[in-house]
Design a protein around this motif. Sequence first.
Motif, mmCIF file in Angstrom:
data_model
loop_
_atom_site.group_PDB
_atom_site.id
_atom_site.type_symbol
_atom_site.label_atom_id
_atom_site.label_comp_id
_atom_site.label_asym_id
_atom_site.label_seq_id
_atom_site.Cartn_x
_atom_site.Cartn_y
_atom_site.Cartn_z
ATOM 1 N N ASP A 1 43.520 43.530 40.894
ATOM 2 C CA ASP A 1 42.392 44.167 40.200
ATOM 3 C C ASP A 1 42.870 44.796 38.892
ATOM 4 O O ASP A 1 42.443 45.888 38.523
ATOM 5 C CB ASP A 1 41.753 45.230 41.105
ATOM 6 N N ALA B 1 42.874 45.579 35.233
ATOM 7 C CA ALA B 1 41.871 45.619 34.167
ATOM 8 C C ALA B 1 41.978 46.973 33.492
ATOM 9 O O ALA B 1 42.554 47.916 34.046
ATOM 10 C CB ALA B 1 40.463 45.407 34.731
ATOM 11 N N LYS C 1 35.762 38.085 36.454
ATOM 12 C CA LYS C 1 36.088 37.747 35.067
ATOM 13 C C LYS C 1 37.534 38.062 34.701
ATOM 14 O O LYS C 1 37.979 37.722 33.612
ATOM 15 C CB LYS C 1 35.122 38.451 34.125
ATOM 16 N N TRP C 2 38.245 38.698 35.586
ATOM 17 C CA TRP C 2 39.666 38.993 35.376
ATOM 18 C C TRP C 2 40.556 38.122 36.258
ATOM 19 O O TRP C 2 41.769 38.227 36.193
ATOM 20 C CB TRP C 2 39.944 40.468 35.672
ATOM 21 N N SER D 1 45.371 38.024 34.903
ATOM 22 C CA SER D 1 44.590 39.247 34.703
ATOM 23 C C SER D 1 45.170 40.103 33.590
ATOM 24 O O SER D 1 44.425 40.742 32.834
ATOM 25 C CB SER D 1 44.533 40.053 36.003
ATOM 26 N N VAL E 1 43.883 39.086 30.287
ATOM 27 C CA VAL E 1 42.540 39.630 30.027
ATOM 28 C C VAL E 1 42.643 41.104 29.644
ATOM 29 O O VAL E 1 41.921 41.585 28.761
ATOM 30 C CB VAL E 1 41.616 39.433 31.250
ATOM 31 N N LEU E 2 43.536 41.837 30.301
ATOM 32 C CA LEU E 2 43.769 43.242 29.939
ATOM 33 C C LEU E 2 44.216 43.360 28.483
ATOM 34 O O LEU E 2 43.720 44.228 27.742
ATOM 35 C CB LEU E 2 44.821 43.852 30.871
ATOM 36 N N GLU F 1 41.232 42.977 26.343
ATOM 37 C CA GLU F 1 40.431 44.210 26.346
ATOM 38 C C GLU F 1 41.024 45.255 25.408
ATOM 39 O O GLU F 1 40.298 45.962 24.701
ATOM 40 C CB GLU F 1 40.373 44.799 27.762
ATOM 41 N N TRP G 1 46.978 32.565 30.423
ATOM 42 C CA TRP G 1 45.820 31.863 30.980
ATOM 43 C C TRP G 1 46.088 30.381 31.197
ATOM 44 O O TRP G 1 45.148 29.579 31.295
ATOM 45 C CB TRP G 1 44.616 32.037 30.057
#
Length: 307
Positions: free
Chosen positions: A103, A105, A145-146, A165, A168-169, A172, A218
């Motif tokens: 998790d 994020a 989405k992560w 993930s 993605v972080l 962000e 990714w």
Amino acid sequence: MLKNNFCKADLMDLVSEIEFMKMVGRHANIVNLIGTCTCDGMPLLVLEFARFGNLLNYLRERREAAGYERHVEVPSLCELVQFGYQAARGMEYLASRACVHRDLAARNVLVMDSRVVNISDFGLARDIGDKGYYMRVTDRSLPVKWMALEALTERYYTTQSDVWSFGVLLWEIVTMGDTPYEDVHSVTNLISKLRTDERLPRPRGCPLQLFDTMLHCWSLEGHQRPTFAELVDRLSTMVEELSPRDYMGMASGPHQQPPTPGCPPPMQPYVNVDGPAADATAEGDDGEKEKGVPEARQCSNAPGMMP
């Protein structure tokens, strides 16, 4: 602390998180367990104090847009990369302990004193031990989405799915808290995009080297993604290269007026990918593109940098 309307699963998650944090131990970029206690028979988790709250709100509160009077200092590009570097160090430590976070994020990264960031929220974390992977067997809402493609489609989690993930972080962070895949509203659509190699766009002003690192995270195949040790090395080098210079700010696109200073409406970034709502909205959010442009600023002696 549990919410008033908690269920049995919430209680089990809290107990699991306590046991996990006791097992993981202490690190400079992991939020550390101080102790546990009970109040009226309910278990409480006592953690380090995060002066600046979670990283998502921290970034969104520091966006810059025309007509918006800032009351806080906007991070420089170098400082944003430092946030990524520190988060990578925390995840490198978790990986060394044979743990997957599941998790990762911005909402689950805390900003401490001196603006050091710490990985937090271990409710979904698991010890993968000698197997090197974790297979999810229960149905629950997940931060789709992560998540890496193999986690979405096969319920298969490894350290390399945490690396996805982490990419993605990073996105962000450099967008100052944008929502990933904001135009995607179903898990099926998200999986289709990922399978056809569609990825999040390069944020405006993001150095190509940093965006290449995100794209590397990714990669479809886990073994093609960098390890957290490699990410620590890459981001450390980027910080060193950025430190003596000023850089233009960045944002991911056109602006709308940001809200008044304060925390944005709470995100709802989790969805049950196996239940009847799997093709419903994958993420509830405020829907606003509150993008900001960090001001160009020198990064020498920036806070939170650790060897």
